[in-house]
Design an enzyme around this catalytic site. Structure first.
Site, PDB file in Angstrom:
ATOM      1  CG  HIS A 146      -1.669   1.232   1.477  1.00 19.17           C
ATOM      2  ND1 HIS A 146      -2.989   1.406   1.100  1.00 19.17           N
ATOM      3  CD2 HIS A 146      -1.297   2.412   2.077  1.00 19.17           C
ATOM      4  CE1 HIS A 146      -3.386   2.608   1.458  1.00 19.17           C
ATOM      5  NE2 HIS A 146      -2.379   3.249   2.048  1.00 19.17           N
ATOM      6  CD  GLU A 147       1.903   3.432   3.711  1.00 25.47           C
ATOM      7  OE1 GLU A 147       2.114   4.516   3.126  1.00 25.47           O
ATOM      8  OE2 GLU A 147       0.909   3.252   4.438  1.00 25.47           O
ATOM      9  CG  HIS A 150       0.290   6.187  -0.507  1.00 22.69           C
ATOM     10  ND1 HIS A 150      -0.787   6.888  -1.019  1.00 22.69           N
ATOM     11  CD2 HIS A 150      -0.125   5.665   0.683  1.00 22.69           C
ATOM     12  CE1 HIS A 150      -1.806   6.792  -0.179  1.00 22.69           C
ATOM     13  NE2 HIS A 150      -1.435   6.050   0.846  1.00 22.69           N
ATOM     14  CD  GLU A 223      -4.676   6.579   2.257  1.00 23.23           C
ATOM     15  OE1 GLU A 223      -4.516   5.357   2.524  1.00 23.23           O
ATOM     16  OE2 GLU A 223      -3.739   7.389   2.212  1.00 23.23           O
TER      17      GLU A 223
END
Length: 298
Positions: A146-147, A150, A223
């Protein structure tokens, strides 16, 4: 105390850099004869201050995150867990098409993680000690994915640009309102008076609050995109499992500083729909899980 010092240093840097840029551009006074606004000069000044502030915050983001969060970088792994973290981030970064970010751990009982950095090839990915203690490896890998998502999506840069534009327009319109009150209501034609400054400050606060809803809407959107990236890199089931693990911890006090919450994987839980949700940097976890369940990703 450290956060206050960093805040003051950042604002000092903004004033110095903005002043130099305005001098180079030859921007003069924002007020002319009869206390009229020079809209061209005002617009340039607002965009310079708004953009410079966001860009300096972006450039300093990794440095500040390390210090405010107490991040311990993993440079020479001292355990199998640290070696696994480095290898996992390296694999995810390669698959996402970005250079290897710095990897670190920050002390926090709450399960959380964040990514920051001024560009996708010079980033930092950090996880909390609590996350490593209570999530299994598949879930930790999903959080890291997930990071990394980003970073690969360029979310930090885009958010800084949006924040800069929003800051500029808030400054611009608040000073127009201040000038209107000063000239029309208080009949002041001898340059900006106390009514101009007081009204501008009040308008800055009110418009800033309203405009932050725009920035937070983008933050919530990113997100969902990062969750999609996490599901693509680590598997949808693992990403959903990680979000459910975060959901179970919604009673744990949030220990992330306010300036870091937009970069975290979660900011806690808010029941039902309230006006406050318009100003949340993250969507409710149940909505993120439902979104992932609707995707055609293995």
């Amino acid at each position: 105390m450290l956060r206050i010092v960093l805040f003051l240093l950042t604002n000092l840097a903004v004033v110095l850099v903005a002043g130099i840029v305005l001098s180079l551009l030859g921007v003069g006074s924002t007020h002319g004869a009869g206390n009229t606004l020079q809209l061209g000069n005002l617009l340039v000044m607002c965009f310079v201050f708004g953009s410079v502030g966001s860009l300096i915050s972006l450039l300093m983001s990794k440095w500040m995150a390390k210090r405010t969060m107490g991040v311990q970088l993993i440079e020479n792994p001292r355990s199998g867990e640290e070696r696994w973290l480095l290898d996992t981030v390296a694999d995810l970064a390669q698959r996402a098409g970005i250079k290897m970010p710095e990897v670190g751990i920050f002390p926090s009982y709450q399960s959380n993680a964040f990514a920051t950095g001024w560009n996708r090839n010079d980033a930092l990915v950090a996880v909390s000690s609590g996350l490593l203690q209570r999530m299994n490896k598949d879930e930790v890998r999903a959080v890291l994915a997930h990071e990394v998502g980003h970073v690969a999506n360029g979310d930090m840069v885009t958010l800084a640009l949006i924040q800069g534009v929003v800051n500029a327009f808030v400054m611009f319109f608040s000073r127009i309102i201040g000038n209107f009150v000063d000239r029309v209501i208080f009949k002041n034609e001898e340059g900006p008076g106390i009514a101009y400054y007081v009204t501008s400050i009040i308008a800055d606060i009110v418009l800033g609050i309203l405009a932050s809803a725009i920035v937070m809407a983008f933050s919530r959107h990113r997100e969902f995109r990062a969750d999609e990236a996490g599901a693509a890199l680590a598997g949808r089931a693992a990403m959903i499992s990680a979000l459910r693990a975060l959901q179970r911890e919604h009673e744990v006090p949030d220990q992330m500083p306010a300036e870091m919450t937009a970069m975290a994987i979660t900011t806690g839980k808010l029941e039902g729909f309230t006006l406050a949700q318009l100003f949340m940097s993250h969507p409710p976890l149940e909505k993120r899980i439902a979104h992932l369940q609707s995707l055609q990703i293995a």
